[in-house]
Design a protein around this motif. Structure first.
Motif: not given
Length: 151
Positions: A115-117, A68-70, A123-131
């Protein structure tokens, strides 16, 4: 600088970290005490940083590997620190690298299935406001992976 014996020790330990000191010493033509002394020195100098079991992810039903490129929403120390501290707590993130180019980070992520990704991203990456942006590349087949560094 590592000498030939240190390199032989590291090569042998990369092949089998569970080798006994006695067997290792025999393999590289040293006696036990000098061999152990060299191992301890390599550990103290952080050349050897740990000993790990290599586990087959498929046996744990971890079947999907994703890079994953962030891109962060701001290029600041505080955003980078927040991101890195948050990511380090996520067990499915195997590696986190600061990169150059269009993105700020490259993550290596393992998941049970797509599906788990997807749930992980939402829910995990998307919840980080800095991304600001996530671009995922799913590995279709891993041809090989090397665990041993060239010495």
């Amino acid at each position: 600088m590592l000498d030939k014996k240190d390199q032989q020790i590291l090569t042998a330990l990369q092949e089998n970290a569970r080798i006994s000191v006695s067997d290792l010493a025999n393999t590289i033509s040293l006696s036990d005490t000098p061999c152990l002394r060299r191992i301890k020195k390599l550990e103290k100098e952080h050349v050897i940083t740990g000993y790990h079991a290599s586990i087959n992810p498929k046996k744990l039903e971890l079947n999907v590997l994703v890079y994953a490129f962030i891109r962060l929403n701001q290029n600041s120390v505080s955003a980078a620190d927040l991101f890195e501290q948050s990511i380090e707590k996520l067990p499915h993130v195997l590696e986190c690298s600061v990169i150059s180019g269009s993105y700020d980070y490259l993550l290596k992520i393992i998941a049970n299935d797509l599906e788990s990704y997807e749930q992980f991203v939402k829910h995990r990456l998307g919840s980080l406001s800095c991304i600001a942006n996530i671009e995922s590349t799913v590995v279709l087949k891993q041809s090989f992976t090397k665990k041993q560094l060239p010495l």
